[in-house]
Design an enzyme around this catalytic site. Structure first.
Site, PDB file in Angstrom:
ATOM      1  N   CYS A  95      -1.680   0.828  -3.098  1.00  0.00           N
ATOM      2  CA  CYS A  95      -2.788   0.627  -2.171  1.00  0.00           C
ATOM      3  C   CYS A  95      -4.061   1.290  -2.721  1.00  0.00           C
ATOM      4  O   CYS A  95      -4.659   0.774  -3.653  1.00  0.00           O
ATOM      5  CB  CYS A  95      -2.418   1.141  -0.782  1.00  0.00           C
ATOM      6  SG  CYS A  95      -3.437   0.469   0.540  1.00  0.00           S
ATOM      7  N   HIS A 190       2.850  -0.917   0.049  1.00  0.00           N
ATOM      8  CA  HIS A 190       3.545   0.367   0.113  1.00  0.00           C
ATOM      9  C   HIS A 190       5.055   0.163   0.059  1.00  0.00           C
ATOM     10  O   HIS A 190       5.719   0.075   1.101  1.00  0.00           O
ATOM     11  CB  HIS A 190       3.196   1.085   1.421  1.00  0.00           C
ATOM     12  CG  HIS A 190       1.778   1.499   1.546  1.00  0.00           C
ATOM     13  ND1 HIS A 190       1.325   2.757   1.196  1.00  0.00           N
ATOM     14  CD2 HIS A 190       0.692   0.812   1.990  1.00  0.00           C
ATOM     15  CE1 HIS A 190       0.028   2.829   1.419  1.00  0.00           C
ATOM     16  NE2 HIS A 190      -0.379   1.662   1.908  1.00  0.00           N
ATOM     17  N   GLU A 192       7.180   2.384  -0.725  1.00  0.00           N
ATOM     18  CA  GLU A 192       7.798   3.619  -0.239  1.00  0.00           C
ATOM     19  C   GLU A 192       7.953   3.614   1.284  1.00  0.00           C
ATOM     20  O   GLU A 192       8.791   4.334   1.832  1.00  0.00           O
ATOM     21  CB  GLU A 192       6.985   4.836  -0.684  1.00  0.00           C
ATOM     22  CG  GLU A 192       5.666   5.079   0.028  1.00  0.00           C
ATOM     23  CD  GLU A 192       4.549   4.131  -0.363  1.00  0.00           C
ATOM     24  OE1 GLU A 192       3.469   4.231   0.245  1.00  0.00           O
ATOM     25  OE2 GLU A 192       4.746   3.297  -1.274  1.00  0.00           O
TER      26      GLU A 192
END
Length: 224
Positions: A95, A190, A192
């Site tokens: 990002c 993202h 994660e």
């Protein structure tokens, strides 16, 4: 079953023996720390120049790119980071991290700079406000297995990619949202946040390959 790793991490984990930094000036630092630790890496937060020493790789997390840029320059981290990237440090940017890795920024605020390294033009907040955040599945040919579940949160998009860089993933409408160049990988989304580890694994694999000592004749030396 554990095979000799530390803290319950198997010795064959992709990050085993690697020291990975996460830039911790602003953004989703903890999520990356947890992901990297689960993959066996030794994780350290990075806020000052000396904390770059001895790293095998670095993650630039999501957050507010203009704020991170100001903090980089205010803490004296901008030039050391540029030097580390130019020296070949393996870096994963998600990002805002993608924005920082882009050579060109289409809509930065006045005075905003990037670190550069990926031959790309990136547009900030290309998908609208926080309320327009979404998740979707992406086909990523470079990764084995099922489609990637990706979270887009006030995400950027890659508007143009130069010949030095390689595209990794696009949305169904054709917009480019992931690319890599050498030891650098930038993602609009993202992984994660959705528990998707394959991009981090790919990053760790690159970090391991680039840290391997090489003899003057070009052959890899045996590990201690």
């Amino acid at each position: 079953m554990s095979t000799g790793g530390s803290a319950g991490v198997p010795a064959y984990a992709p990050g085993q023996g690697l020291r990975i930094g996460v830039l911790a000036l602003q953004g989703d630092v903890r999520e990356h720390e947890r992901m990297l630790t689960s993959l066996g890496a030794q994780v350290t937060t990075v806020r000052r120049e000396h904390e770059l020493e001895g790293l095998d790789g670095l993650v630039l997390p999501g957050g507010e790119s203009s704020v991170i840029d100001k903090l980089l320059r205010g803490t004296g981290m901008y030039e050391p980071l540029v030097a580390a990237l130019r020296a070949g440090l393996s870096v994963l940017g998600t990002c805002a991290g993608l924005i920082l890795l882009a050579d060109r920024l289409a809509d930065g605020i006045t005075g905003q700079q990037t670190l550069g390294g990926i031959d790309a033009t990136v547009r900030r907040n290309a998908f609208g406000t926080q309320r327009e955040s979404f998740e979707t599945d992406l086909e990523v040919p470079a990764l084995e297995g099922p489609p990637v579940r990706a979270a887009f949160i006030r995400a950027p998009v890659i508007e143009a990619l130069g010949p030095a860089a390689t595209p990794l993933a696009t949305l169904p409408d054709g917009r480019l949202v992931a690319a890599e160049q050498g030891a650098l990988m930038g993602l609009s989304f993202h992984p994660e946040s959705t528990g998707e580890s394959r991009f981090h694994r790919r990053f760790l694999s690159t970090a391991r390959a680039r840290r391997a000592p090489v003899c003057s004749g070009g052959a890899e030396m045996g590990a201690d």
